[in-house]
Design a protein around this motif. Structure first.
Motif, PDB file in Angstrom:
ATOM      1  N   TRP A  39      66.523  10.305  53.508  1.00  0.00           N
ATOM      2  CA  TRP A  39      65.737   9.072  53.614  1.00  0.00           C
ATOM      3  C   TRP A  39      66.573   7.909  54.114  1.00  0.00           C
ATOM      4  O   TRP A  39      66.139   7.133  54.952  1.00  0.00           O
ATOM      5  CB  TRP A  39      65.068   8.741  52.274  1.00  0.00           C
ATOM      6  N   GLN A  40      67.792   7.786  53.608  1.00  0.00           N
ATOM      7  CA  GLN A  40      68.619   6.665  54.078  1.00  0.00           C
ATOM      8  C   GLN A  40      69.028   6.885  55.531  1.00  0.00           C
ATOM      9  O   GLN A  40      69.204   5.921  56.279  1.00  0.00           O
ATOM     10  CB  GLN A  40      69.850   6.506  53.177  1.00  0.00           C
ATOM     11  N   TRP A  41      69.151   8.135  55.929  1.00  0.00           N
ATOM     12  CA  TRP A  41      69.448   8.415  57.338  1.00  0.00           C
ATOM     13  C   TRP A  41      68.287   7.928  58.202  1.00  0.00           C
ATOM     14  O   TRP A  41      68.474   7.202  59.174  1.00  0.00           O
ATOM     15  CB  TRP A  41      69.679   9.919  57.537  1.00  0.00           C
ATOM     16  N   ALA A  42      67.072   8.342  57.816  1.00  0.00           N
ATOM     17  CA  ALA A  42      65.893   7.979  58.610  1.00  0.00           C
ATOM     18  C   ALA A  42      65.677   6.463  58.613  1.00  0.00           C
ATOM     19  O   ALA A  42      65.280   5.888  59.625  1.00  0.00           O
ATOM     20  CB  ALA A  42      64.657   8.679  58.051  1.00  0.00           C
ATOM     21  N   ALA A  43      65.960   5.830  57.492  1.00  0.00           N
ATOM     22  CA  ALA A  43      65.705   4.385  57.367  1.00  0.00           C
ATOM     23  C   ALA A  43      66.788   3.561  58.046  1.00  0.00           C
ATOM     24  O   ALA A  43      66.602   2.360  58.260  1.00  0.00           O
ATOM     25  CB  ALA A  43      65.610   4.008  55.887  1.00  0.00           C
ATOM     26  N   GLY A  44      67.910   4.178  58.359  1.00  0.00           N
ATOM     27  CA  GLY A  44      69.004   3.412  58.955  1.00  0.00           C
ATOM     28  C   GLY A  44      69.784   2.608  57.931  1.00  0.00           C
ATOM     29  O   GLY A  44      70.464   1.640  58.270  1.00  0.00           O
ATOM     30  N   THR A  45      69.698   3.006  56.661  1.00  0.00           N
ATOM     31  CA  THR A  45      70.401   2.251  55.609  1.00  0.00           C
ATOM     32  C   THR A  45      71.574   3.025  55.028  1.00  0.00           C
ATOM     33  O   THR A  45      72.259   2.523  54.142  1.00  0.00           O
ATOM     34  CB  THR A  45      69.440   1.950  54.438  1.00  0.00           C
ATOM     35  N   GLY A  46      71.801   4.246  55.510  1.00  0.00           N
ATOM     36  CA  GLY A  46      72.724   5.142  54.812  1.00  0.00           C
ATOM     37  C   GLY A  46      74.046   5.363  55.512  1.00  0.00           C
ATOM     38  O   GLY A  46      74.404   4.648  56.460  1.00  0.00           O
ATOM     39  N   ALA A  47      74.777   6.380  55.050  1.00  0.00           N
ATOM     40  CA  ALA A  47      76.037   6.770  55.658  1.00  0.00           C
ATOM     41  C   ALA A  47      75.723   7.523  56.947  1.00  0.00           C
ATOM     42  O   ALA A  47      74.884   8.424  56.950  1.00  0.00           O
ATOM     43  CB  ALA A  47      76.822   7.667  54.708  1.00  0.00           C
ATOM     44  N   ASP A  48      76.384   7.160  58.026  1.00  0.00           N
ATOM     45  CA  ASP A  48      76.201   7.866  59.293  1.00  0.00           C
ATOM     46  C   ASP A  48      74.719   8.011  59.646  1.00  0.00           C
ATOM     47  O   ASP A  48      74.266   9.067  60.065  1.00  0.00           O
ATOM     48  CB  ASP A  48      76.837   9.267  59.197  1.00  0.00           C
ATOM     49  N   ALA A  49      73.961   6.930  59.457  1.00  0.00           N
ATOM     50  CA  ALA A  49      72.512   6.998  59.628  1.00  0.00           C
ATOM     51  C   ALA A  49      72.114   6.748  61.074  1.00  0.00           C
ATOM     52  O   ALA A  49      72.881   6.204  61.861  1.00  0.00           O
ATOM     53  CB  ALA A  49      71.843   5.968  58.719  1.00  0.00           C
ATOM     54  N   ALA A  50      70.871   7.135  61.396  1.00  0.00           N
ATOM     55  CA  ALA A  50      70.291   6.725  62.665  1.00  0.00           C
ATOM     56  C   ALA A  50      70.155   5.203  62.597  1.00  0.00           C
ATOM     57  O   ALA A  50      69.679   4.680  61.602  1.00  0.00           O
ATOM     58  CB  ALA A  50      68.913   7.358  62.826  1.00  0.00           C
ATOM     59  N   PRO A  51      70.556   4.481  63.634  1.00  0.00           N
ATOM     60  CA  PRO A  51      70.447   3.024  63.540  1.00  0.00           C
ATOM     61  C   PRO A  51      68.991   2.588  63.392  1.00  0.00           C
ATOM     62  O   PRO A  51      68.094   3.282  63.886  1.00  0.00           O
ATOM     63  CB  PRO A  51      71.038   2.526  64.863  1.00  0.00           C
ATOM     64  N   TYR A  52      68.786   1.465  62.713  1.00  0.00           N
ATOM     65  CA  TYR A  52      67.403   1.069  62.435  1.00  0.00           C
ATOM     66  C   TYR A  52      66.586   0.924  63.706  1.00  0.00           C
ATOM     67  O   TYR A  52      65.404   1.244  63.739  1.00  0.00           O
ATOM     68  CB  TYR A  52      67.340  -0.236  61.615  1.00  0.00           C
ATOM     69  N   PHE A  53      67.224   0.470  64.793  1.00  0.00           N
ATOM     70  CA  PHE A  53      66.441   0.220  66.021  1.00  0.00           C
ATOM     71  C   PHE A  53      66.012   1.498  66.720  1.00  0.00           C
ATOM     72  O   PHE A  53      65.238   1.471  67.646  1.00  0.00           O
ATOM     73  CB  PHE A  53      67.211  -0.689  66.984  1.00  0.00           C
ATOM     74  N   ARG A  54      66.528   2.656  66.286  1.00  0.00           N
ATOM     75  CA  ARG A  54      66.061   3.897  66.913  1.00  0.00           C
ATOM     76  C   ARG A  54      64.808   4.385  66.188  1.00  0.00           C
ATOM     77  O   ARG A  54      64.876   4.841  65.049  1.00  0.00           O
ATOM     78  CB  ARG A  54      67.150   4.961  66.885  1.00  0.00           C
ATOM     79  N   VAL A  55      63.671   4.239  66.833  1.00  0.00           N
ATOM     80  CA  VAL A  55      62.383   4.546  66.196  1.00  0.00           C
ATOM     81  C   VAL A  55      61.832   5.826  66.808  1.00  0.00           C
ATOM     82  O   VAL A  55      61.646   5.903  68.018  1.00  0.00           O
ATOM     83  CB  VAL A  55      61.395   3.381  66.417  1.00  0.00           C
TER      84      VAL A  55
END
Ligand code: FAD
Length: 473
Positions: A382-398
């Motif tokens: 979830w944090q990956w998808a939300a862009g809030t986590g470790a090594d996450a997808a950046p928030y602007f990538r939708v």
């Protein structure tokens, strides 16, 4: 002498370090399981997990009985129960395999201290990870926050350790005067769920089911895994996640079997890397325990999330968003307790970007409905998808759910399987039915006319909120 072997999320006999320690030391193992959901903090197991665990415990009890031992199933509190049982059996040791959820780590540390103060030998082992979370660190001695260097480092120090097999006969706990223990029904109340019928067509909880699943994957799934793993209509992944979560198969055994398999290197490496993501999730959760409830990335703290409306969440949970790939995924989850990884990413992106809801709302639903619900993996996903986590997808990538579906379910088979009401729609309409209102009205009259949020507007609003955060507005 006698040792209590405290079973938790390691519901197997094979390659079980705590059981092995008891036998190696010549102690009579008294296997015990303690039901204590109120000791799990905010993350007591959800309903789907309970349904799985109940079956898994029954399988473990049966396997122990076949070997001349038996499983004592008792109610918590854990510490008091262990102490009472140790007194009753004259146990000198209490042995268990570790769990890493923050609440449980803290509880187990307390229990270990108290047992030792009471003069018992209390010892824990690594029964569920390839590496302990503290074994992998950067050159500076810090934890990792990026997967690739973490996994590279881990692989460089990896040595396969010999696997251990339990003998065909185990000493009986009767020798130690162990009490009967409660019946399974008394400890994990039979809720008689009416929603889990579809779960057991696809999976068999317990060690034998886990072994069969692993063998089937080695024989038919591992070769080609690197390509097939993203195709949601294909049975292209191992489906080992719940077995691994409940410890019904040793991850060491899975990794050893995959390493020995004669398949192209990319398939092998790709699969091991997925086990690596599991390791990474546990590493991060151990070192940053707040991640289970809060964003890992503090820069997201002022993000303007939308107010969660029950009707919005209901539509998502029930698979009535009007976006076929999302609704198909949510129905698969509800009917089987499992969802394909690619679809988990798409539905999580929808919640956190298009609906702009904080990830914890989605994580909660997953927690209750997934049979493989795992605090480390779910939080990281979830944090990956939300862009809030470790090594996450950046928030602007939708993620665009329509192009994702066209790419990874090109024939629309997955959509048709889980959303039979759309099966009559021809292909392009099946991906974005709102663009074909006449077909939709004629061929799928009960399906929502419009997506719950317009795709372009939802995306734009998410990007705008992110721009505002960056600008400090
Ligand atoms: P395979 O592709 O066969 O992978 C083999 C094993 O590797 C899995 O069984 C799992 O143990 C591990 N693994 C694979 N992918 C990941 C990953 N991305 N992160 C961590 N471990 C991974 N996985 C869970 O086990 N429990 C969860 O609660 C969970 N929640 C998730 C939530 C979201 C939003 C997302 C995007 C992913 C989540 N995952 C979770 C990760 C992943 O989706 C599942 O592990 C995978 O789909 C399980 O299917 P499989 O066993 O066939 O996977």
């Amino acid at each position: 002498g006698v040792a209590l072997v405290w079973f938790r999320d390691d519901l197997r006999l094979d390659d079980h370090p705590a059981l092995r320690a008891a036998l190696d030391r010549g102690l009579v193992p008294v296997p015990v399981y303690i039901h204590a959901p109120d000791e799990e903090g905010a993350w007591a197991p959800g309903a789907a997990s309970d349904a799985w665990r109940r079956r898994s415990l029954a399988a473990l009890a049966e396997a122990l009985a076949q070997r001349g031992s038996r499983l004592l199933m008792l109610h918590g509190p854990s510490l008091g129960t262990l102490q009472a049982l140790a007194a009753l059996t004259g146990a000198e040791a209490v042995l268990w395999n570790r769990r890493y959820e923050p609440h449980i780590e803290a509880r187990d540390t307390r229990i270990k201290r108290q047992l030792r103060q009471a003069g018992l030998h209390a010892e824990s082992f690594n029964g569920s990870l390839l590496f302990e979370p503290w074994e992998i660190e950067t050159k500076q001695g810090d934890p990792y926050r990026v997967f690739t260097p973490f996994w590279k480092n881990a692989l460089a120090q990896w040595r396969l350790r010999p696997l251990w097999e339990a003998s065909a006969r185990l000493p009986s706990p009767d020798q130690a005067g162990a009490p009967d223990g409660r019946h399974l029904d008394a400890i994990v109340p039979e809720t008689r769920p009416d929603w889990d019928a579809g779960f057991w067509d696809e999976a068999t909880p317990g060690e034998a089911g886990a072994r069969a699943r692993l063998q089937a994957f080695l024989a038919h799934g591992l070769e080609g895994y690197a390509q097939a793993r993203d195709r949601m209509a294909v049975d292209g992944t191992s489906r080992l996640s719940a077995h691994l979560h409940f410890g019904e198969v040793s991850v060491q055994r899975v990794a050893a079997a995959v390493l020995a398999a004669e398949v192209p290197a990319p398939d092998r490496e790709r699969f091991l890397a997925e086990l690596g993501w599991r390791e990474f999730a546990h590493h991060v959760m151990h070192h940053y325990p707040h991640v289970v409830d809060q964003d890992l990335d503090p820069r997201m703290a002022d993000f303007r999330w939308a107010r969660p409306l029950r009707t919005t969440l209901d539509a998502w949970e029930r698979g009535r968003t009007g976006v076929p790939i999302i609704d198909a995924g949510m129905r698969q989850l509800w009917q089987t307790g499992w969802m394909h990884n690619r679809v988990r990413m798409i539905v999580a992106s929808w919640v956190t970007k298009h609906l702009r809801l904080h990830w914890r709302h989605g994580a909660r639903w997953f927690w209750d409905t997934l049979v493989d619900a795992d605090l480390a993996n779910n939080t990281q996903g979830w944090q990956w998808a939300a862009g809030t986590g470790a090594d996450a997808a950046p928030y602007f990538r939708v993620f665009n759910p329509v192009s994702q579906a066209m790419k990874f379910d090109p024939q629309g088979e997955y959509i048709a399987r889980w959303l039979p009401e759309l099966a009559a729609l021809p292909l392009p309409a099946r991906f974005a039915p709102w663009e074909h209102p006449d077909l939709l009205r004629r061929l799928a009259p009960r399906y929502p006319r419009q997506p719950q949020v317009d795709l372009a507007q939802g995306r734009a609003a998410a990007l705008e909120a992110f721009a505002a955060l960056r600008a400090g507005r």
